[in-house]
Enzyme design. Structure first.
Site, PDB file in Angstrom:
ATOM      1  N   GLU A 188     -26.987 -28.723   4.625  1.00 61.77           N
ATOM      2  CA  GLU A 188     -27.239 -30.120   4.251  1.00 61.77           C
ATOM      3  C   GLU A 188     -25.921 -30.820   3.930  1.00 61.77           C
ATOM      4  O   GLU A 188     -24.852 -30.214   3.945  1.00 61.77           O
ATOM      5  CB  GLU A 188     -28.181 -30.190   3.047  1.00 61.77           C
ATOM      6  N   ASP A 234     -23.594 -35.419  -5.616  1.00 59.78           N
ATOM      7  CA  ASP A 234     -23.581 -35.929  -4.238  1.00 59.78           C
ATOM      8  C   ASP A 234     -22.693 -37.172  -4.123  1.00 59.78           C
ATOM      9  O   ASP A 234     -23.129 -38.214  -3.611  1.00 59.78           O
ATOM     10  CB  ASP A 234     -25.006 -36.276  -3.776  1.00 59.78           C
TER      11      ASP A 234
END
Length: 365
Positions: free
Chosen positions: A238, A62
């Site tokens: 997401e 991420d």
């Protein structure tokens, strides 16, 4: 981001997934001028940036890279222990791979913000630093929500990181992967959340902001998993991130479970449109960035964007694994590595993501 930022701030923003029993995962970001937008014109005669080294940072998922006006790239990402927020900086993108890493905040031993510290994003807003991240109470590790830290010191490695609290959304449900951008004088937050009553893990939501840690509303859904490629393992949208280019806003997001099925989708809106009208956004019916057997990169996603040292070349930042088969829960596999590559542009002004590039070879390989 388009305004509300320190002068001369390029910047990008990024995240990921999961769900245990009824949730999914990922995390967030914020910034003052252009959204996941790489910007800043390069001085004439500046040499071309060095070829990118991949993986750039190992065991960091991420990823979020922010290029600041001080000439540094700032890097943060999810650590596989899910227990802290880390920060690196370097004057070059490749330098982030060997830059010293500092822990600027740790999970609480008990209570809120005690578990699953995911997808931090660093942004400069109104002369202060902000970090958006996801976390859960130590006693309820899947009750994941979005939280914000603030630091008034000019140097994010110094000063005090103040916990500004939870970003309150319309529902107290699984939420993560917040990112922020500005457009036409308004600041927005985009994030992933489970909407009560829907048969999915998370969709993508957007709201105007009252301040860096408070939503102004209304909260609108831009996307929910609907295509087969968004629903493998888990029904997930997401890790949104925004890049403004060519009269349009391009919002990338990630879909499906965090294994080799993880991939990236794309939402597009005209820069003159009303961003809080879901009809302003067009969704690509096919993924724009996927696993590749030839280059041996799997599950690419939770991306952000930055700009190369030349100030002109757009750069895609994301994570991926180097193998397809995973033993056990993918979230327990620590080998999602941060990667970077040049982002191309098609003749119609839309981004050309290409394929995940192969690992960099070195002498002796």
């Amino acid at each position: 981001m388009s305004r509300d930022r320190d002068p001369a701030l390029p910047e990008p923003p990024s995240r990921r997934l999961l769900l245990k029993g009824a949730a999914a995962a990922g995390a967030l970001a914020a910034l003052p001028a252009a959204p996941g937008v790489a910007q800043a014109a390069a001085p004439a005669g500046r040499p071309k940036p060095a070829p990118f080294v991949n993986p750039l940072v190992r065991n960091r998922a991420d990823p979020h890279i922010h290029r600041h006006k001080d000439g540094f790239y700032y890097f943060t990402a999810t650590a596989p222990e899910y227990d802290r927020i880390i920060l690196r900086r370097s004057r070059t993108l490749n330098g982030l791979g060997t830059a010293a890493e500092s822990v600027i905040w740790r999970a609480h031993p008990t209570g809120p913000m005690g578990a699953h510290i995911w997808a931090p994003e660093l942004h400069r807003i109104g002369g202060k630093w902000y970090i958006y991240f996801a976390s859960a109470p130590a006693e309820d590790v899947w009750a994941i929500r979005i939280w914000v830290l603030e630091n008034a010191h000019p140097d994010p490695f110094k000063g005090t990181w103040v916990e500004k609290g939870q970003v309150k959304t319309a529902w107290e449900t699984f939420s993560l992967d917040a990112t922020t951008f500005t457009h036409r004088g308004k600041r927005y937050l985009a994030w992933a959340q489970h909407e009560p009553g829907l048969d999915n893990n998370t969709g993508i939501f957007l709201s105007e902001m009252a301040n860096p840690w408070t939503l102004k509303g209304p909260q609108v859904r831009l996307s929910t998993p609907e295509y087969d490629w968004e629903c493998i393992g888990f029904k997930v949208n997401e890790g949104p991130y925004v890049l403004k280019r060519n009269g349009r806003l391009f919002m990338t997001y990630s879909a499906s479970a965090t294994d080799s099925n993880y991939c990236m989708g794309l939402l597009t809106a005209d820069a003159d449109s009303h961003l809080l009208d879901p009809m302003s956004w067009t969704k690509s019916p096919t993924p724009v960035f996927t696993s590749n057997d030839t280059t041996k990169q799997y599950g690419p996603g939770h991306n952000c964007f930055t700009v190369a040292e030349d100030g002109r070349t757009d750069v895609l930042v994301y994570h991926a694994r180097q193998y397809k088969q995973i033993n056990g829960d993918p979230l327990n596999d620590p080998n999602r590595h941060t990667r970077v590559q040049k982002l191309g542009w098609k003749a119609d002004g839309t981004p050309d993501f290409g394929i995940p590039v192969a690992d960099t070879t070195t002498a002796g390989d």
